[in-house]
Design an enzyme around this catalytic site. Structure first.
Site, short mmCIF file in Angstrom:
data_model
loop_
_atom_site.label_atom_id
_atom_site.label_comp_id
_atom_site.label_asym_id
_atom_site.label_seq_id
_atom_site.Cartn_x
_atom_site.Cartn_y
_atom_site.Cartn_z
N GLU A 128 20.25 -13.09 35.04
CA GLU A 128 18.85 -12.70 35.27
C GLU A 128 18.64 -11.26 34.79
O GLU A 128 17.66 -10.95 34.12
CB GLU A 128 18.51 -12.82 36.76
CG GLU A 128 17.15 -12.27 37.14
CD GLU A 128 17.18 -11.47 38.43
OE1 GLU A 128 17.59 -12.01 39.47
OE2 GLU A 128 16.81 -10.28 38.39
N GLU A 203 25.55 -4.90 33.08
CA GLU A 203 24.75 -5.50 34.16
C GLU A 203 25.63 -6.20 35.19
O GLU A 203 25.28 -6.26 36.36
CB GLU A 203 23.73 -6.48 33.59
CG GLU A 203 22.71 -5.85 32.67
CD GLU A 203 21.86 -4.80 33.37
OE1 GLU A 203 21.50 -5.01 34.55
OE2 GLU A 203 21.57 -3.76 32.74
#
Ligand SMILES: [Zn+2]
Length: 1075
Positions: A128, A203
């Site tokens: 995401e 991330e």
């Protein structure tokens, strides 16, 4: 269906924190005796009833729009929300599209993929984040951030649920809207992340090493975000509760990622997850609003026609967890705490409700049952648990029904070890007792009306309506069921009403028996305090990293050092102007130049009552009157001001006049759409002042009684206003103790979970009077006061009671109070006319003389009495580190950027925003690994603060803040006209949020109360639009002079160990134990 109950991870922390999420299309009910509830006779929704015939025609014709690349699968009108829906399927890719035409300019787009994980590596969550880091058409490092910087979006975020990932955007500007749609579609379908392992590293997680001799550390945005989540006791309890019920399906793992498991996620697995799950055939695409349906399909086909339906979508289907427990399960788990905290336990009892689909009727009935049990302080299960005195506050949240399978959880926290089993017993006994005795008629009436009011009003606050509908439909759609069936409520409502008519409360007691009492698929989760846990986790991680390091050759170590350096180099690399130019954006000429105004009428001494009435006439409020009564509280001594939040809560929860607590609450539920009381202070503009920075001594301080009802019930709404204001039961000792315990517990969790806002409040309190007062009623100081009041309530109640009575008699002083009363009314003409008499009667019935002898100070020219008192006690500016049990930090630093009397131009907000979305995002979030890095600039008082959220760094963040001015100077000197435009567009977007009808009224009222003229607002907007490169340079130079290590003070929320480490590194600060 409540958006708030399941475990969801969001991309942007603050965006979600500051927005009120709303029920997404949950069902509602109606009581047996319909005569008592006129609302129920309305048959048409608020939205539908306001659309003109032209609009209706256009909406209807939108349903037959065709496109050669798409088949129309189905169409449907959701009358309840004026939503004209067409379901398309893209022929080639197999993607499903729900296109909703609605008379709403706040357009919404979202693409959702089914992403059920099989482990707790957080792969869905990391993906995401990662897909928003650059894509084929938009090759910047983070197109998402470019959109945050310079679009007019009213919503931009991404959510990871336990079984799906959603990418929604919203905008009121059509061109802007399609820009957002394009960037999001390219991001999810063609992300850089699947070919560039550095995205996964940044991330997700990576090993960091600066030299062969230094220690290895784990870094990564999601890794750190989840560390923050896992150090919160409340979220640990929630996670364990969910996991325990689902041993066999995807809901038993954590889609967000367990920090201990995240480092096992390889780049290859991450890439494969995208390849299988982010296929259009596995997506659900949603459009909503007043744009053209043709255009939607055209854009979609551009992206979708590259994909072939592989027919594999069924592989992502969520499998059912069968209800297999023959005996309830019991588990205990540790949670981190410190020795100075009370060593209390937490317990949740959890049920898995269904292992086959529930009907719409059943779901609606379950929602009403949940309301009956838990939704208000007088709801039977909540009330019983709170009044037992066994714990401080409720946990669990009741019904959660937005996943494939519904659950119900309830418990308490702040309980003694020996009381854990008593809590469990009490939950079961209470439920059993209810099935025997049933629910009272007026309880059912109140719950039914409350939920029906919510559904019909459909007031989602600043959350786009279309997004609420999308989230509601998704709870069916991704399980291959009809997306519109569970956002409709009329038929389920009618069915439930008739069911109640014939079977009475056995409708609910039957559900209770079936889903809870006789259901053995349940678990009890007890959380046990562990003072060694935090250190144990740190040590374990160190040991694992040391072990990894000891097995690495020098060559391998060098490789990690190189990769660390390379990642840092890439992160620090600026995007090229060519790359940035690919991101579609608006130009300054696309912006509205004018401020939106919502005209009001002000009547002093309304109908000779001595009270001022402000009226906001709206085109339509669908039969609802929104009313607020403001009462001046400035005569309460500052030392008692922290008690006002308790005073307002007593007003609502202890009963008033002839009604006890339960009766009052049911009256509110039955006749209104809700009533609330709160205190608020706000800075005001001085008379004749030209928008200059002040020390924050000109204030208004009011207690606001606020509520809404249909016009037929305006009289009852206002009667309740009067009662709670004048006649609440201040002497309810037991209740007051309960409230104070609950408040203490809530504030403590909130400091751990949202430390940045406490750090900010503390910083503000050092430089401005207004900030000082705010900190007293909502900051760390407030927690201290709550503890003192609790001690008083338990040991010297008469003294506390005297103070509370003192507050009431002060604010209702007969020969003065009406001079400070203001009533704000928001409604359409029809409602205003019809409630005129009720309003007049209400105003006449309020305490105080119609011609008050005494007058309040002119707060627009004189210093507020609290300001005078505050100045006398405000201490010197100092550096503080606040200790709470946590694995992450909230690092704050700030100072006065503008002196009192200086002029702060509108451009300052553009530049502060540029710093927040640029330098601070890059340095604190991307490079530093914090979940968020921000700055705030207070308009009235010129105070500037830097803040971080769930930050693994400490001193490093200070250094980033202290280097901000230099970075800004460099940027300012090289600022391109495109960058300038982007910054301005973003700032204008912040000004023009989408407002619901009551929010428009509230906004204009606040403007008026702040003495802010339309000219001032327009001037401010003009200054924003005219921001220049010179403004940037001047601002940067000012920062360089004032935002220095020496001039800024610090406020940090962190663990004791981290604070001590920072002190060792030369950062002086006072250590303050908070919990
Ligand atoms: Zn996240």
């Amino acid at each position: 269906m409540r958006f708030t109950t399941s475990i969801v991870y969001v991309m942007l922390s603050l965006a979600i924190l500051s927005r009120t999420s709303q029920r997404a299309g949950a069902f509602v009910v109606q009581a047996k005796s319909t005569s008592r509830i006129p609302w129920s006779t309305r048959s048409c929704s608020a939205l539908a009833s306001t659309a003109s015939s032209d609009v209706l025609e256009k909406l209807t014709s939108s349903m037959s729009v065709t496109h050669p690349a798409f088949d129309i699968v189905d169409s449907d009108v959701v009358k309840e929300y004026g939503a004209y829906c067409t379901m398309y399927q893209h022929k080639k890719s197999g993607a499903q599209v729900l296109s909703v035409a609605a008379d709403d300019d706040n357009k919404v787009f979202g693409i959702t993929f089914r992403t059920p994980p099989t482990d707790s590596t957080g792969v869905a969550h990391i993906l995401e984040h990662s897909v928003l880091c650059g894509s084929r058409k938009y090759p910047t490092k983070e197109p998402f951030v470019e959109l945050i910087k310079g679009s007019l979006n009213t919503f931009l975020n991404a959510f990871t649920y336990p079984d799906r990932t959603c990418y929604p955007v919203a905008s009121q500007n059509t061109k802007d809207f399609y820009n957002l749609v394009n960037v999001y579609l390219d991001a999810v379908l063609h992300p850089r992340a699947t070919s560039d392992p550095y995205v996964h590293a940044q991330e997700g997680w990576h090993l960091e090493l600066s030299s062969r001799s230094s220690d290895l550390v784990y870094k990564g945005v999601v890794y750190n975000e989840m560390k923050g989540v896992y150090s919160s006791p409340d979220s640990l309890l929630g996670r364990e509760s969910q996991r325990s019920l689902f041993p066999d399906n995807t809901y038993g793992v954590d889609s967000g990622g367990d920090p201990r498991v995240i480092p096992t996620l390889s780049f290859e697995d991450f890439r494969d997850f995208h390849a299988t799950k982010y296929d259009p055939s596995n997506s659900r695409i949603f459009f909503y609003g007043d744009d053209e349906v043709e255009k939607r399909l055209e854009i979609l086909d551009e992206y979708l026609n590259e994909f072939e339906d592989k027919g594999t979508a069924s592989e992502t289907k969520v499998s059912w967890q069968k209800k297999t427990f023959t005996e309830p399960k019991r588990e205990t788990h540790p949670y981190p705490t410190t020795p100075d905290q009370p060593q209390t336990h937490m317990v949740n009892v959890n049920w898995l409700l269904n292992d086959s689909p529930l009907s719409s009727d059943e779901l609606l009935a379950l929602n009403v049952l949940d309301h009956l049990l838990l939704s208000t302080p007088s709801s039977v299960l909540r009330k019983t648990l709170m009044e037992s005195g066994l714990g401080d506050s409720i946990t669990g949240g009741g019904l959660s029904d937005e996943l494939l399978q519904a659950t119900f959880s309830i418990g308490l926290k702040g309980i003694k070890q020996e009381d854990v089993s008593k809590v469990e017993d009490l939950i079961h006994e209470t439920l059993a007792k209810i099935t025997m005795e049933g629910f009272e008629d007026d309880a059912i009436a109140a719950s039914m009306n409350s939920i029906e009011f919510q559904l019909r009003e459909f007031n989602t606050g600043s959350f786009p309506r279309g997004l609420s509908l999308m989230l509601g439909s998704m709870s069916n759609w991704i399980y291959e069921r009809d997306p519109t069936s569970n956002i409709k409520f009329e038929s389920a409502l009618a069915a439930l009403k008739s069911d109640l008519e014939s079977r009475g409360d056995s409708v609910f007691t039957g559900l209770l028996k079936r889903f809870l009492i006789e259901n053995t698929h349940r678990s009890t989760i007890e959380m046990v305090p562990d003072t060694a846990l935090e250190k144990k986790q740190v040590d374990e991680e160190k040991a694992i990293l040391a072990e990894i390091k000891s097995n690495l050759s020098d060559n391998e170590l060098d490789e990690i050092i190189e990769k660390t350096a390379e990642l840092k180099r890439l992160q620090a690399l600026e995007d090229t102007p060519e790359a940035i130019a690919t991101i579609p954006s608006l130009t300054l000429s696309d912006l509205d130049k004018e401020v939106k105004e919502y005209p009001i009428a002000v009547t002093d001494n309304y109908a000779d009552t001595g009270i001022t009435v402000v009226t906001n006439k709206m085109v339509s409020t669908s039969g609802i009157l929104y009313a607020t009564l403001a009462v001046d509280v400035s005569d309460v001594p500052l030392s008692d001001v922290p008690l006002i939040p308790l005073f307002t809560r007593i007003a609502m929860e202890t009963g008033a006049g002839p009604y006890d607590d339960v009766q009052l609450s049911r009256r509110i539920g039955t006749y209104t759409g809700g009533v609330s009381v709160r205190m608020s202070t706000s800075g005001v503009m001085e008379d004749d002042a030209d928008d200059l920075v002040t020390e924050g001594t000109k204030l208004t301080s009011k207690l606001y009684v606020k509520g809404k009802a249909t016009k037929d019930n305006a009289d009852k709404l206002l009667e309740i206003f009067n009662l709670v204001l004048t006649d609440s039961k201040l002497d309810s000792q037991a209740k007051i103790i309960e409230m104070l315990k609950e408040t203490r517990s809530r504030v403590e969790s909130s400091i751990q979970g949202s430390g940045h806002s406490y750090a900010n409040s503390r910083l503000m309190s050092r430089y401005s009077v207004n900030g000082f007062i705010g900190e007293q009623t909502s900051g760390i100081t407030y927690l201290k006061s709550v503890k003192q009041y609790l001690d008083m309530a338990e040991n010297d109640f008469p003294a506390l009671l005297a103070k509370l009575e003192g507050i009431r008699s002060t604010i209702l002083k007969a020969n003065k109070c009406r001079d400070g009363m203001i009533m704000n009314l928001v409604a359409d003409e029809d409602v205003l006319n019809e409630s005129k008499d009720d309003v007049e009667k209400f105003l006449n019935g309020l305490p105080g003389d119609a011609s008050p002898e005494e007058k309040f100070t002119n707060f627009y020219s004189e210093e507020h009495p609290w300001a005078t008192q505050a100045k006398a006690v405000m201490g010197d500016v100092k550096n503080e580190g606040f200790v709470v049990p946590t694995q992450v930090n909230y690092v704050g630093q700030g100072a006065r950027l503008y002196d009192v009397g200086e002029k702060m131009k509108g451009s300052a907000s553009v530049i502060a925003r540029h710093l927040r979305t640029g330098y601070l995002w890059d340095t604190v979030r991307v490079i530093g690994g914090a979940y968020g890095g921000f700055c705030t600039l207070s308009g009235g008082t010129g105070i500037f603060t830097f803040l971080s959220y769930r930050d693994p760094n400490f001193v490093g963040s200070f250094e980033a803040y202290e280097a901000a001015a230099d970075a800004l100077i460099e940027q300012a000197e090289n600022l391109t006209s495109e960058q300038l435009a982007t910054a301005i567009i973003g700032a204008v977007g912040d000004l023009d949020s989408a407002l619901s009808v009551d929010a428009k009224g509230a906004t204009q009222f606040a403007r008026w109360l702040a003495n802010e003229s339309a000219e001032t607002r327009q001037k401010h907007r003009d200054e924003i639009l005219a921001t220049s490169k010179e403004d940037f340079i001047e601002f940067a130079k000012r920062m360089k002079e004032r935002m220095t290590k020496e001039k800024m003070s610090t406020a940090v929320i962190s663990s004791k160990g981290s604070i001590e480490e920072a002190i060792e590194q030369g950062r002086e600060m006072e250590i303050v134990e908070v919990l």
